[in-house]
Design a protein around this motif. Sequence first.
Motif, PDB file in Angstrom:
ATOM      1  N   THR A   1     -34.043  12.977   5.729  1.00  0.00           N
ATOM      2  CA  THR A   1     -32.885  12.690   6.580  1.00  0.00           C
ATOM      3  C   THR A   1     -31.847  13.816   6.578  1.00  0.00           C
TER       4      THR A   1
ATOM      5  N   GLY B   1     -30.594  15.769  10.066  1.00  0.00           N
ATOM      6  CA  GLY B   1     -29.197  15.878  10.469  1.00  0.00           C
ATOM      7  C   GLY B   1     -28.751  17.314  10.630  1.00  0.00           C
TER       8      GLY B   1
ATOM      9  N   ASP C   1     -25.613  15.173  17.946  1.00  0.00           N
ATOM     10  CA  ASP C   1     -25.210  14.142  16.994  1.00  0.00           C
ATOM     11  C   ASP C   1     -26.181  14.185  15.814  1.00  0.00           C
TER      12      ASP C   1
ATOM     13  N   ASN D   1     -27.276  12.083  13.766  1.00  0.00           N
ATOM     14  CA  ASN D   1     -28.187  10.945  13.639  1.00  0.00           C
ATOM     15  C   ASN D   1     -28.974  10.662  14.911  1.00  0.00           C
ATOM     16  N   SER D   2     -28.908  11.552  15.863  1.00  0.00           N
ATOM     17  CA  SER D   2     -29.559  11.296  17.145  1.00  0.00           C
ATOM     18  C   SER D   2     -31.042  11.621  17.092  1.00  0.00           C
TER      19      SER D   2
END
Length: 769
Positions: A407, A411, A420, A422-423
């Motif tokens: 993750t 990001g 973004d 988290n997109s």
Amino acid sequence: MASASEKTGLFGAHPPQELPSAPHARAHVHVPDRSQCRRRFLRGAIILFGGLAILNACFRSTSAPNNPAPKPTEIDVCLTPACIHASSEILYNLAPNFKDLDPCTDFEELVCGGWRERHDLRPDQGDAFTGTIMSENSQLLLRHILEAPYPKSSEHSYFSPMQLGASSHSADEENFEKLTSAYKACLDEPTIKKLGISPLAKIVAQIKLSFPLSRTSSALSSNVLSDTILLLSDYGLSGLVASGTGPDDADPDVVVVSVSPPWSIGLPSKERYEDGALVEKYRGVVVEVLSQLSPEENKDVLAAVVDLEKKLAAASPSTEERQDVTKYYNPMSLQDASALAPQINLSHIISTLSSGNKVDRLIVASPKYLQELEKIINGTDAAVLQSYFVWKAVQAFYSYVDSPVVTPYKGFVNELAGKDPNSAPERWRTCVNHVDDGLGWILSRFFVEKAFSAEAKDFGDLIVSDIKDEFVKKLKATEWMDDETTSKAIEKVHNIVQKIGYPTKSPNIMDPDNLASYYQTLNISAETYFSNALSANAFAVAEEWSTLGKPVDRDQWGMTVPTVNAYYNPPGNEIVFPAGIMQFPVFDVQVPAYVSYGAFGSVAGHELSHAFDSTGRHYDQNGNYTDWWTNGTVKAFEKRAECFVEQYANYTVPGSDDKPLHVNGRLTLGENIADAGGLSASFQAWQRRAAEKPNLHLPGLESFSQDQLFFVAYSNWWCGKSRPDTAINRIYTDPHAPKWARILGTMANSREFRESFQCESKKPTCELW
């Protein structure tokens, strides 16, 4: 890598919504080294996109220099649904205040101001333009194909393998099932989430097993290092070096092995490693991710991976040098190449990949890099090298797993492109691209049936043929070329192979049995998304290296049919236009010809012009890399080319420090020359056709002359917007100028445009052809 030549196209080798920095480098760190066969085939090409409105005096202030176009009678206006659609597209894109804008100075805003107001970037997009919209329209069509049952006999169009050949119905169904299995596996997010990091962890374990730490750095002279590079190569990844096969630039019918620095070191370009704040942020992400995959490792070792990348980036050639055939074409014996970097044991790597084919000679894209690499390896701890190899796997495959372990990197990749953090794209979009990457030719067969026609293919062939004729006229009229060079250049135009729509060989996408045979060794499951990706990569690598010892297959295509792009391939002396780019709004057989000539025709002219740009001029009429221009012609070319360099270097985007960041006029030189030459050739071709068969006018645009609407159609191509970070990355890595500059610069260099709008000065800023 298909050859040491640079194959460039209209806007890059990948889908236009995520364009690459260059055909062989990545604009975004999240793009994995997948589909090596297609990527390396494109290594030698000049790709169109890395990724069009005109006004008359009656729409402008009374002080405007233009005269209104003659108002057509109703009988001259095309009122078909296709024409109304085309007209509305142009009107939709115009700036709201277009009446107040001078086309001679503010043409990009005039044409595209409405486009920008009506199109927002999604959180998962770094940039977008007209080509993006076209690509996403194609994606939607492909989604409908993949999510529907196999079409019944009554649902097949006349433009179909079911109608055009005696193909096996069962093979066609089996091919379709292979497609849908890959798509379903990608859509199965619950299973992907359940597996978590485990598929990637298995790759990491294999790397650590291949490159164990139970030895000292001095032991690197063994095959341990080269075997690990080979392991990464099996996965379609470039470790410390990248290797591949393709046509020999100096003998384009012969397949040769090439070795180069990796296409992507880590950050988008070597210049980004000079940004201290960015590098430290990146370092933090590397440590955070690797500490979970290698908890036994000291964090200082993990942090040193970035220091290793910095050294590799510093040793790598610039993007500009990667585009220069005179710099990257360095033939030498395998023995001499191996001597440049003994630690990596290049002989072992090449002999293993060549599977018994004797390789005595290869192309080394950067001998200096190999020499520096030897020093870098000698000064790097084995633990850091192991972590570096692990990190390469993370960068390549993080998007194929769903785990909090990766993750932070997801990001970071998004933020680096201004997105973004988290997109993510809609899942079906990711999966359509995944299928196109692995099974693109089968997908192409079903795309053609839905999105193309025999009429479209014939019209595309006509436009390209017309532009070839006009370019011959331009060459004959060029005073700065001597007669000898002009004669050979004309022969080169006549020899250019034009590929339109889709391939009928290698493979023949209209032959289901041929497609089944082509993909016979590629195993696909409806349950194993990660394994499917590995299988597709292994298939592409094996296909690429299987070409050794065989004549170059000139029937191959470097882009699948749904691709919204085009390219010129110097060693093959061919221009290629997949059906994906021959779609509305840039191509339509049912609207006045100035629309298709202005948009698609300029694309065709762009690609043809590449045959004589700063790269293409080094290849003769047979695709051989050789000096075939006389010294006087070369000097005359360079003098005129310098104008383009200086012109585009004046265009800027905001840099990371808010200071102007200038376009690299030399990096973008070939593309800028191609834009100017392509536009002019297409305009002349359309005018000749229009004189034979006059065009109708588009409704609601009667105040524009048809000449002006030609330039509208061209400029609508490049309407778009970009996030600041994406624009910065492109300046360093993309051989194409920013989209807006491709309008302003090309219009400034167009005598026909300036005459059409009656600009005060009719003289082009720069002119070559």
